[in-house]
Design a protein around this motif. Structure first.
Motif, short mmCIF file in Angstrom:
data_model
loop_
_atom_site.label_atom_id
_atom_site.label_comp_id
_atom_site.label_asym_id
_atom_site.label_seq_id
_atom_site.Cartn_x
_atom_site.Cartn_y
_atom_site.Cartn_z
N GLU A 195 -9.40 -11.01 -6.21
CA GLU A 195 -8.29 -11.18 -6.67
C GLU A 195 -7.28 -9.89 -6.35
O GLU A 195 -6.24 -10.06 -5.98
N ALA A 196 -7.69 -8.72 -6.99
CA ALA A 196 -7.11 -7.55 -6.88
C ALA A 196 -6.75 -7.27 -5.50
O ALA A 196 -5.38 -6.78 -5.05
N GLN A 197 -7.68 -7.47 -4.40
CA GLN A 197 -7.34 -7.15 -3.24
C GLN A 197 -6.24 -8.06 -2.74
O GLN A 197 -5.38 -7.43 -1.70
N MET A 198 -6.41 -9.27 -2.93
CA MET A 198 -5.16 -10.29 -2.47
C MET A 198 -3.73 -9.82 -2.79
O MET A 198 -3.04 -10.40 -2.31
N LEU A 199 -3.77 -9.23 -4.01
CA LEU A 199 -2.30 -8.98 -4.63
C LEU A 199 -1.64 -7.70 -3.70
O LEU A 199 -0.54 -7.72 -3.74
N VAL A 200 -2.55 -6.99 -2.89
CA VAL A 200 -1.93 -6.06 -2.07
C VAL A 200 -1.93 -6.45 -0.68
O VAL A 200 -0.94 -6.16 0.03
N TYR A 201 -3.03 -7.00 -0.23
CA TYR A 201 -3.00 -7.35 1.26
C TYR A 201 -2.28 -8.78 1.56
O TYR A 201 -2.90 -9.83 1.19
N LYS A 261 13.79 5.79 -0.71
CA LYS A 261 12.69 6.15 -1.69
C LYS A 261 11.61 5.60 -1.28
O LYS A 261 11.48 4.75 -0.46
N PHE A 262 10.56 6.36 -1.82
CA PHE A 262 9.04 5.63 -1.63
C PHE A 262 8.62 4.89 -2.52
O PHE A 262 8.55 5.14 -3.86
N PHE A 263 7.58 4.15 -2.22
CA PHE A 263 6.76 3.36 -3.30
C PHE A 263 5.45 3.13 -2.60
O PHE A 263 5.22 3.09 -1.52
N PHE A 264 4.54 2.56 -3.55
CA PHE A 264 3.32 1.95 -3.07
C PHE A 264 2.72 0.86 -4.06
O PHE A 264 3.04 1.36 -4.99
N TYR A 265 1.91 0.17 -3.45
CA TYR A 265 1.47 -0.94 -4.35
C TYR A 265 -0.34 -0.47 -4.52
O TYR A 265 -0.89 -0.05 -3.69
N LEU A 266 -0.68 -1.07 -5.77
CA LEU A 266 -2.06 -1.02 -6.13
C LEU A 266 -2.33 -2.36 -6.69
O LEU A 266 -1.66 -3.13 -7.25
N GLY A 267 -3.64 -2.59 -6.32
CA GLY A 267 -4.43 -3.95 -6.92
C GLY A 267 -5.60 -3.33 -7.96
O GLY A 267 -6.36 -2.54 -7.64
#
Length: 318
Positions: free
Chosen positions: A119-125, A51-57
């Motif tokens: 902060e939001a960028q760091m949650l993904v990268y 299955k597929f998924f992706f993250y967002l910040g």
């Protein structure tokens, strides 16, 4: 000032800060800006189905949150730098999960503070731990590091012929400095896009770069995981300059050398050619560069942000 969302009034929706404290949305929606989006990733179910998924910040004006979106159907529709309203989601600890039953709709812009964007960028990268530039310089060849500092001397994009291989590749250099030292960072190919929106004078975090030792000096090279996260924008300054040289000029953008009146230091700046032509009273058509050279030296009052001239007025017009 925060722009209104589809649901007017804070009592009609829940802030990210409140959601993270309570761990529950109740029946209220949550709105935020998608600051970062990962690539499509896969996982396997108990039945060994892929299955597929992706993250967002995602961030609003109160906090940031990691969002996991199941499926690939929404991947093209949800875009970075756009704002969305999320409803009927699942909260799992501090991760918000968007399923096929969830509803996602666009909202008008939300004013997100720079620290919450980071902060939001760091949650993904994911990134290697941040070290000082001095520590990076002292590291062994091909060590993966992340560094933070003030951006200086952004170079132009160059096309380099690859050694021992066919083809060419674009590269762009810039310098980063902190309290311990300064270092040259080279971005290659598609990695150059990470420098867009970053100006000389900005404070930026450069993640997942590798040390390169050559003839006694150390530099950093980009990798497939490199990201550049702007921590703090350069302040806007009002100064008087004397334009003393033209590096290159086109009908859209001009790079020039100018001397700052308060310290006589010569610096390189970029300016929209239309702004410069208006201040000088010359036409953009034909040999614009020759017309500029004919006006040198030229004094002007300017507003600068990093190495960008955003306003310019001839001193002689006063």
């Amino acid at each position: 000032m925060q722009h209104p969302c589809i649901y007017k009034g804070n009592n009609q929706r829940k802030s990210i800060h409140d959601v993270k404290i309570s761990g529950d949305l109740g029946n209220k929606p949550i709105a935020g800006e998608v600051v970062a989006k990962s690539g499509l990733r896969t996982y396997k179910t108990k039945k060994r189905e892929k299955k597929f998924f992706f993250y967002l910040g995602v961030a609003d004006d109160t906090g940031s949150i990691k969002v996991m979106v199941y499926g690939r159907e929404r991947y093209q529709d949800i875009q970075e730098k756009s704002c969305y309203l999320f409803r009927e989601v699942i909260m799992d600890k501090n991760v918000m999960k968007v399923t096929k039953l969830s509803k996602v709709s666009k909202t008008p812009p939300i004013d997100v503070p720079e620290n919450l964007e980071m902060e939001a960028q760091m949650l993904v990268y994911s990134q290697t731990p941040v070290c000082s530039i001095g520590q990076a310089i002292g590291s062994e060849e091909k060590t993966s590091v992340s560094v933070e500092g003030k951006v200086r001397e952004i170079g132009s994009v160059e096309t380099i012929k690859l050694k021992n291989r066919q083809g060419k590749k674009d590269k762009q250099d810039f310098k980063l400095e902190d309290d311990t030292s300064s270092i040259r960072i080279t971005l290659w190919g598609e990695h150059i896009k990470h420098l867009r929106g970053v100006s000389s004078g900005d404070v930026a975090r450069v993640t997942n770069v590798k040390t390169n030792h050559f003839q006694g000096s150390v530099s950093l090279n980009s990798t497939d995981s490199t990201k550049i996260l702007k921590v703090q924008s350069a302040a806007v300054q009002s100064v008087t300059i004397e334009i003393i040289g033209i590096i290159r000029a086109s009908e859209t953008q001009t790079e020039l050398e100018a001397e700052l009146s308060h310290d006589n230091e010569v610096q390189q700046f970029e300016v929209a050619s239309s702004l410069l032509a208006g201040a000088l009273g010359v036409s953009l058509r034909g040999s614009f560069e020759d017309r500029l050279l004919g006006k040198m030296p030229f004094s002007a009052d300017v507003e600068i942000k990093g190495n960008q001239i955003i306003k310019i007025k001839s001193v002689k017009e006063k």
